[in-house]
Design a protein around this motif. Structure first.
Motif, PDB file in Angstrom:
ATOM      1  N   UNK A 371      61.121  50.846  92.530  1.00 52.45           N
ATOM      2  CA  UNK A 371      61.159  49.877  91.444  1.00 52.45           C
ATOM      3  C   UNK A 371      61.722  48.533  91.887  1.00 52.45           C
ATOM      4  N   UNK A 372      62.542  48.503  92.940  1.00 52.21           N
ATOM      5  CA  UNK A 372      63.171  47.252  93.359  1.00 52.21           C
ATOM      6  C   UNK A 372      62.132  46.223  93.794  1.00 52.21           C
ATOM      7  N   UNK A 373      61.023  46.666  94.346  1.00 53.99           N
ATOM      8  CA  UNK A 373      60.016  45.754  94.866  1.00 53.99           C
ATOM      9  C   UNK A 373      58.871  45.519  93.889  1.00 53.99           C
ATOM     10  N   UNK A 374      59.058  45.939  92.649  1.00 53.74           N
ATOM     11  CA  UNK A 374      58.006  45.758  91.656  1.00 53.74           C
ATOM     12  C   UNK A 374      58.227  44.464  90.874  1.00 53.74           C
ATOM     13  N   UNK A 375      57.145  43.817  90.522  1.00 59.13           N
ATOM     14  CA  UNK A 375      57.186  42.579  89.749  1.00 59.13           C
ATOM     15  C   UNK A 375      56.371  42.796  88.490  1.00 59.13           C
ATOM     16  N   UNK A 376      56.925  42.500  87.350  1.00 61.96           N
ATOM     17  CA  UNK A 376      56.239  42.779  86.089  1.00 61.96           C
ATOM     18  C   UNK A 376      55.023  41.883  85.924  1.00 61.96           C
ATOM     19  N   UNK A 377      54.038  42.380  85.194  1.00 59.99           N
ATOM     20  CA  UNK A 377      52.858  41.579  84.886  1.00 59.99           C
ATOM     21  C   UNK A 377      53.235  40.353  84.070  1.00 59.99           C
ATOM     22  N   UNK A 378      54.282  40.486  83.253  1.00 59.57           N
ATOM     23  CA  UNK A 378      54.751  39.343  82.458  1.00 59.57           C
ATOM     24  C   UNK A 378      55.230  38.216  83.368  1.00 59.57           C
ATOM     25  N   UNK A 379      55.969  38.580  84.424  1.00 55.99           N
ATOM     26  CA  UNK A 379      56.460  37.567  85.362  1.00 55.99           C
ATOM     27  C   UNK A 379      55.291  36.876  86.066  1.00 55.99           C
ATOM     28  N   UNK A 380      54.314  37.642  86.502  1.00 53.64           N
ATOM     29  CA  UNK A 380      53.163  37.066  87.203  1.00 53.64           C
ATOM     30  C   UNK A 380      52.420  36.092  86.294  1.00 53.64           C
ATOM     31  N   UNK A 381      52.153  36.525  85.051  1.00 56.20           N
ATOM     32  CA  UNK A 381      51.419  35.676  84.115  1.00 56.20           C
ATOM     33  C   UNK A 381      52.210  34.420  83.765  1.00 56.20           C
ATOM     34  N   UNK A 382      53.513  34.566  83.553  1.00 54.40           N
ATOM     35  CA  UNK A 382      54.344  33.408  83.211  1.00 54.40           C
ATOM     36  C   UNK A 382      54.425  32.431  84.376  1.00 54.40           C
ATOM     37  N   UNK A 383      54.477  32.936  85.593  1.00 54.57           N
ATOM     38  CA  UNK A 383      54.505  32.067  86.766  1.00 54.57           C
ATOM     39  C   UNK A 383      53.228  31.246  86.870  1.00 54.57           C
ATOM     40  N   UNK A 384      52.076  31.892  86.631  1.00 51.15           N
ATOM     41  CA  UNK A 384      50.811  31.175  86.658  1.00 51.15           C
ATOM     42  C   UNK A 384      50.751  30.152  85.536  1.00 51.15           C
ATOM     43  N   UNK A 385      51.218  30.525  84.362  1.00 51.88           N
ATOM     44  CA  UNK A 385      51.218  29.600  83.218  1.00 51.88           C
ATOM     45  C   UNK A 385      52.076  28.371  83.510  1.00 51.88           C
ATOM     46  N   UNK A 386      53.271  28.577  84.076  1.00 48.56           N
ATOM     47  CA  UNK A 386      54.172  27.463  84.372  1.00 48.56           C
ATOM     48  C   UNK A 386      53.592  26.542  85.444  1.00 48.56           C
ATOM     49  N   UNK A 387      52.929  27.126  86.433  1.00 48.30           N
ATOM     50  CA  UNK A 387      52.311  26.291  87.469  1.00 48.30           C
ATOM     51  C   UNK A 387      51.232  25.396  86.861  1.00 48.30           C
ATOM     52  N   UNK A 388      50.373  25.962  86.037  1.00 43.05           N
ATOM     53  CA  UNK A 388      49.306  25.175  85.410  1.00 43.05           C
ATOM     54  C   UNK A 388      49.900  24.093  84.519  1.00 43.05           C
ATOM     55  N   UNK A 389      50.965  24.410  83.805  1.00 39.55           N
ATOM     56  CA  UNK A 389      51.579  23.452  82.888  1.00 39.55           C
ATOM     57  C   UNK A 389      52.180  22.262  83.629  1.00 39.55           C
ATOM     58  N   UNK A 390      52.748  22.490  84.793  1.00 39.07           N
ATOM     59  CA  UNK A 390      53.464  21.422  85.498  1.00 39.07           C
ATOM     60  C   UNK A 390      52.641  20.724  86.581  1.00 39.07           C
ATOM     61  N   UNK A 391      51.656  21.418  87.156  1.00 43.22           N
ATOM     62  CA  UNK A 391      51.022  20.862  88.346  1.00 43.22           C
ATOM     63  C   UNK A 391      49.501  20.828  88.290  1.00 43.22           C
ATOM     64  N   UNK A 392      48.897  21.144  87.167  1.00 43.93           N
ATOM     65  CA  UNK A 392      47.439  21.078  87.073  1.00 43.93           C
ATOM     66  C   UNK A 392      47.069  19.782  86.378  1.00 43.93           C
ATOM     67  N   UNK A 393      46.255  18.934  87.036  1.00 42.94           N
ATOM     68  CA  UNK A 393      46.063  17.570  86.557  1.00 42.94           C
ATOM     69  C   UNK A 393      44.802  17.371  85.736  1.00 42.94           C
ATOM     70  N   UNK A 394      44.213  18.438  85.219  1.00 37.20           N
ATOM     71  CA  UNK A 394      43.126  18.294  84.238  1.00 37.20           C
ATOM     72  C   UNK A 394      43.733  18.523  82.859  1.00 37.20           C
ATOM     73  N   UNK A 395      43.820  17.459  82.074  1.00 36.79           N
ATOM     74  CA  UNK A 395      44.549  17.524  80.807  1.00 36.79           C
ATOM     75  C   UNK A 395      44.016  18.606  79.875  1.00 36.79           C
TER      76      UNK A 395
END
Length: 565
Positions: A371-395
């Motif tokens: 379990x120590x090396x597992x990453x939740x699907x919520x974390x993965x999805x939130x990370x992708x969402x935050x990247x798009x929100x801050x660094x994707x330049x198509x409004x």
């Protein structure tokens, strides 16, 4: 005699070798010319107005057609005075003539050809230009409509604070003060009012401009706002990964650092941006196939993350150091990915990267030790969402994805809930299926927009079925006889398309996992109770075993047996 003969023989040999040398020089010269023409052709496909006969009303900026003062030698002298000892970079010192004060009223659109919404906006921009020009009275100054491709003239866009596409600004006559025009409120009247010009009433000119655009736009086929493919040609897995790598590097070049209104670089990333960017790079390092050569760049960024986040120059240096190795010298997206528009390759490649990540979430958790090396699907999805929100330049792309995610789009708030200890294996596939559903929703939105553009009423069920991906010819087993999706078959198809074969020995790296849920306190209490219960049971077992050994050692069990006889 021997010496003379040897000299003669050597002379003849040199003459015999000379044609080969001349042929080699000719080949190198010819190859250089072809490469130059190839670069010019590559530049041409990154314009969406320049070679369109129906878009002559739009003045597409191309340096070879621009006045010489845009890139005159005076710029080099000025640059050397401002930065003594620095090399002159022509691209960074281009000054388009229409951004100078000595001009009449004008409108400028900054766009990127890979942006699907920019493709959509093309029709409207042409129509507005034609309408405005036709309705312009004879006593009013002429309004010019310009377009700048930020894929070609990246520095021009950065120096003028362009942070999203498309960006439309208007200038009054003899002024360099930009007035931002909101696309949703963009009309001929709003343009005229902004630049200080009067127009005739609409009845005086009719709807000729709009009808001309529709009639002359038969060959225009839009792409979706996030780059989802429509007329899918089968790509090889090698092409999929090259497209994804190209888009990843393009996103680093254009999306991480932005320009302020004064044209200066925005400076180091702030604390929130640093965390978002670090999480994104960690996720890529964790989820992507370990055998992918893109890891050479990702690993270098991770090892120098603080330096990379300080300045754009450091990041660009890192990318340029690896891009030849990662792409093998190929800097163009595949034809299958770009479809009819070579410019669309960026969005398509970015979708490929997202799907590779989603498959990596499943494959990664098949290889973890605990379990120590597992990453939740919520974390993965939130990370992708935050990247798009801050660094994707198509409004519009960013607004769609963030709004969809923040409103629990496609029920992800329920689907991504996982117990912290030993979540069921099938829970890891939810993120992969969710991203595929988002992709198909984008396709459906595209077809609906295309129907509206063609003047159709309602939504064609047949076209929406065509928009759904994968198609029947690509995956015959992905739908049952009733037309419903077979999720297991879809997952198999996604793995086949986006995950390499063979053994993938994952690196054992633990991400900086963050719980984005709102019930952190309850989770802490449940963990505390669980640990306390485990310790209590363990202590009881130890005490029982110790007592048994003590009784056996002292012989008290025999005495107890005699007492009961």
């Amino acid at each position: 005699m021997v010496g003379v003969g040897e000299k003669k023989c050597d002379s003849v040999g040199r003459w015999r070798r000379r044609p080969a040398a001349l042929f080699l020089l000719f080949y190198i010269l010819l190859h250089s010319i072809e490469s130059a023409h190839g670069r010019e052709a590559d530049d041409r496909i990154r314009f969406i107005y320049a070679d369109d006969p129906g878009a002559t009303v739009i003045l597409e900026y191309q340096l070879h057609n621009a006045p010489s003062k845009d890139y005159s030698g005076d710029e080099q002298k000025i640059a050397s005075k401002e930065q003594p000892g620095s090399e002159y970079d022509e691209e960074r010192h281009i000054k388009p003539y229409f951004l100078m004060p000595e001009n009449g009223p004008r409108v400028v659109q900054y766009y990127s050809p890979w942006c699907g919404h920019c493709q959509f906006f093309k029709t409207k921009y042409i129509a507005l230009a034609k309408e405005t020009i036709v309705r312009l009275p004879d006593d009013q100054p002429e309004i010019n409509f310009h377009a700048v491709s930020c894929s070609v003239y990246h520095w021009i866009c950065m120096q003028h604070g362009v942070k999203g596409f498309p960006t439309i600004v208007a200038f009054k006559a003899n002024s360099v003060e930009p007035h931002l025009l909101k696309e949703k409120e963009l009309t001929a009247e709003s343009i005229a009012e902004t630049v200080g010009v009067q127009l005739n009433a609409p009845a005086a000119w009719g709807n000729t401009a709009e009808s001309e655009v529709v009639e002359g736009d038969d060959e225009f086929r839009p792409i979706d706002i996030l780059g989802a493919s429509l007329n899918g040609l089968v790509r090889t897995r090698d092409a999929v990964y090259k497209d994804a790598a190209l888009s990843f590097m393009h996103a680093l070049k254009t999306g991480v650092f932005s320009k302020e209104e004064d044209g200066q670089t925005s400076g180091p990333l702030d604390s929130v941006q640093r965390e978002v960017f670090s999480d994104w790079i960690d996720l890529l390092y964790w989820a992507l196939p370990p055998t992918w050569i893109l890891h050479t760049l990702i690993n270098d960024i991770r090892n120098n993350i603080d330096s990379v986040m300080v300045s754009e120059e450091n990041l660009l240096f890192m990318i340029e150091k690896h891009q030849d190795v990662v792409n093998g010298g190929n800097m163009k997206w595949s034809t299958q990915c770009s479809k009819a528009y070579d410019q669309a390759g960026y969005s398509c490649g970015l979708w490929s990267l997202f799907h590779i990540i989603s498959n990596g979430v499943i494959e990664r958790h098949r290889a973890v030790l605990g379990a120590q090396d597992q990453v939740s699907t919520k974390f993965v999805a939130q990370t992708m969402r935050n990247y798009i929100d801050h660094f994707f330049d198509c409004d519009q792309c960013r607004e769609y994805f963030v709004e969809m995610f923040d409103t629990c789009g496609f029920d992800h708030c329920r689907r991504f809930k996982q117990p912290q200890k030993l979540p069921p294996p099938e829970s890891w596939r939810e993120f992969t299926l969710w991203l595929w559903e988002v992709h198909n929703d984008v396709n459906a939105r595209l077809f609906e927009a295309e129907l509206k553009r063609e003047g159709g009423a309602g939504t064609s069920k047949h076209k929406l079925n065509l928009a759904s991906w994968p198609r029947a010819e690509e995956c015959p087993t992905c739908r049952d006889r009733s037309g419903n999706w077979d999720k297991d078959a879809v997952l198999g198809h996604l793995k086949k398309e986006y995950w390499p074969g063979g053994v993938q020995n994952f690196r054992f790296v633990v991400l900086k996992k963050k719980d984005y849920s709102k019930d952190e306190s309850s989770s802490f209490i449940s963990d505390l109770l669980e640990n306390f219960l485990f310790l209590a049971i363990s202590a009881g077992i130890v005490m029982w075993c110790t007592r048994k050994q003590y009784i056996s050692f002292t012989g008290r069990h025999k005495k107890m047996d005699r007492d009961y006889v």
